[in-house]
Design a protein around this motif. Sequence first.
Motif, short mmCIF file in Angstrom:
data_model
loop_
_atom_site.label_atom_id
_atom_site.label_comp_id
_atom_site.label_asym_id
_atom_site.label_seq_id
_atom_site.Cartn_x
_atom_site.Cartn_y
_atom_site.Cartn_z
N SER A 154 0.82 -1.21 0.00
CA SER A 154 0.00 0.00 0.00
C SER A 154 0.86 1.26 0.00
CB SER A 154 -0.88 -0.02 1.25
OG SER A 154 -1.32 1.27 1.50
N PRO A 155 0.44 2.27 -0.78
CA PRO A 155 1.19 3.53 -0.77
C PRO A 155 0.84 4.37 0.46
CG PRO A 155 -0.62 3.64 -2.32
CD PRO A 155 -0.66 2.27 -1.73
N VAL A 156 -0.03 3.79 1.30
CA VAL A 156 -0.49 4.49 2.51
C VAL A 156 0.02 3.69 3.71
CG1 VAL A 156 -2.61 5.02 3.79
CG2 VAL A 156 -2.55 5.31 1.33
N GLY A 157 0.41 4.38 4.76
CA GLY A 157 0.83 3.69 5.98
C GLY A 157 -0.40 3.09 6.66
N THR A 250 -1.23 9.06 5.44
CA THR A 250 -0.78 9.41 4.08
C THR A 250 0.14 10.63 4.16
OG1 THR A 250 -3.06 8.89 3.50
CG2 THR A 250 -1.67 9.70 1.73
N ASP A 251 1.26 10.54 3.46
CA ASP A 251 2.19 11.67 3.40
C ASP A 251 1.70 12.62 2.30
OD1 ASP A 251 4.22 13.42 3.22
OD2 ASP A 251 5.83 11.95 2.97
N VAL A 252 1.20 13.80 2.73
CA VAL A 252 0.65 14.73 1.73
C VAL A 252 1.57 15.95 1.56
CG1 VAL A 252 -1.78 14.07 1.95
CG2 VAL A 252 -0.84 15.76 3.52
N SER A 253 2.81 15.83 2.03
CA SER A 253 3.74 16.97 1.95
C SER A 253 3.87 17.48 0.52
CB SER A 253 5.13 16.57 2.44
OG SER A 253 5.03 15.85 3.62
N THR A 254 4.09 16.56 -0.43
CA THR A 254 4.30 16.98 -1.83
C THR A 254 3.04 17.64 -2.36
OG1 THR A 254 5.39 14.85 -1.93
CG2 THR A 254 5.40 16.14 -3.92
N LYS A 255 1.89 17.02 -2.01
CA LYS A 255 0.61 17.57 -2.50
C LYS A 255 0.44 19.01 -1.97
CE LYS A 255 -3.92 16.86 -1.29
NZ LYS A 255 -4.78 16.08 -0.44
N VAL A 256 0.71 19.19 -0.67
CA VAL A 256 0.54 20.52 -0.06
C VAL A 256 1.51 21.51 -0.70
CG1 VAL A 256 0.78 21.82 2.11
CG2 VAL A 256 -0.39 19.63 2.10
N LYS A 257 2.76 21.03 -0.92
CA LYS A 257 3.77 21.89 -1.55
C LYS A 257 3.29 22.33 -2.93
CE LYS A 257 7.98 20.32 0.20
NZ LYS A 257 8.93 19.27 -0.03
N MET A 258 2.76 21.36 -3.69
CA MET A 258 2.29 21.67 -5.05
C MET A 258 1.13 22.67 -4.98
SD MET A 258 4.05 20.02 -7.22
CE MET A 258 3.18 19.75 -8.72
N GLU A 259 0.23 22.45 -4.00
CA GLU A 259 -0.92 23.36 -3.86
C GLU A 259 -0.44 24.77 -3.57
OE1 GLU A 259 -4.28 20.24 -2.29
OE2 GLU A 259 -3.44 21.69 -0.88
#
Length: 502
Positions: A154-157, A250-259
């Motif tokens: 899973s890509p999610v912890g 879920t690691d959303v760091s990249t998503k937040v950075k992109m936003e």
Amino acid sequence: MQNFWAAPLNILLMIDGQQLVKALDNSEGIILIAEPDGTIVFVNKTFEKVYGYSREEVTGKKTSILKSGFHSNKFYSELWDTIKSGKSWSGDFVNRTKSGEIISEKASISPIFSDNNVDISGYVAVKYNISERKKLKAQLEIKEQLFEKLFENSPVGIFILEAEKSEGQIIDFRIEQANLKSSVIFNRISFIDQKLSSVIKIQNIQGLLRDNKTVQQGEDVYEWEDVCKGKILEFKLFGLGGTQYCLLATDVSTKVKMENRLKDSEAHLRELNETKDKIFSIIAHDLRSPFQTIIGFASLLSDGIEEKSIPQIKEMARQISNMSEQTYKLLDDLLTWSKSQLGQLKPVPVKVDGKILVDKCFDQLGMVAEKKGVNLKNEVPEGVTVRVDKDMLEFVIRNLVHNGIKFTRKGGNVRCFSEVSENEVLIHVEDTGIGIQEGKQDRIFSLSGNLSTNGTSEEAGTGLGLMLSKQMIDLNHGKIRVTSEPGRGSCFTVAFEKLSGE
Ligand code: ADP
């Protein structure tokens, strides 16, 4: 008694045949009775149902008609060796029905002894169809494997948790299982038997559950976001029944950075659009109208200068001079602005003396102040120095002083003074003018939403000056701010880091 009872099986003769058939037919198990050579003498109703053969069809046939080809010859010879030796055999059969369907059975075959208890007069096989059970088991295994694969890949912890309660309230969770991705997200290998609070660094689990509860399809679900180990993580917790829970991280760091990057670029685009609108409005109005005034007065003058009185000529000349001055400033601002837009504003830091710089600005604006009756006071002492681009600081101070004059009535003052603290050098431009409303103070340094207002003598403006000043101060790593009280005046301050050794 029917034909198939003709077999010399003592056991069958011991009780009334019909009753025995009934009893065997009622059995849920498949019952098959054969002679010592494997010739079938009896099968019960369950056999007929499972195999699709009628009793008459199989009676007299060898048990081998049921073979599916699945088992080896060795398997059968071992089976026969066992039962021929008088022992019972039990194991699993894979057989074939009349229609060709393959079925699995759990079987137990026992010898039937003759009266002398030595000779074997036949065999009885009691079997259970376990095809369904086997299918279910296989399906379950596939599901388990699927779960295992999903869990590990899973890509999610994923954490499987056991709730720890006190007085009926969940106070923490004990981690029972964690997948590979959890290790990547939390940068650690072992989770088992750890408290959840220690892993996600949240002490108040109870408060967290209380504040983040949502109901999804009638079930309590807890969703929240947190910064763990420098990463922005999204959590979702839900019950698995009883005291077991599942936590997804879920690691959303990249998503937040992109936003954020998107938001920045949206703001940048909006600013560019406003800039474009501003250029058009300046060209269409601010630059056109002063020229119309200048051309108008100039042609009035040239068309009949002889008929005009000296005061009339003076007034026209004054209007032309005023307009030219304003237009020159506007052009100057526009030029600087276009340089800043093209990224050509590159500061060249040098040591600049504050007092000398203010003197120079006062020189340039002396006439404007005099005409308006505003007093200029340079109270910056000698020797106050900063390391900045000289032309840029001059542009800023000139603009601030110019605004001070513009928004101050006759008889008022514009005063420049400085403050030197341990780390900073501050240069203030203070006026006793009309001041700026509080709601407008934070908007005057940007183009968006900045409404330019005319000065106290109706001097027109464009709203470019302070925006450019801020850009220049930023380029020089300084700060610019304003304090103002409507009706009493404003004080603009530029601050720079103090030069070492000063
Ligand atoms: P402009 O003066 O050309 O309009 P600026 O960027 O220099 O552009 O100033 C923006 C606005 O901020 C002015 O129109 C005015 O409303 C307000 N402002 C700036 N300086 C002062 C001041 N010293 N006193 C009162 N209002 C000021």
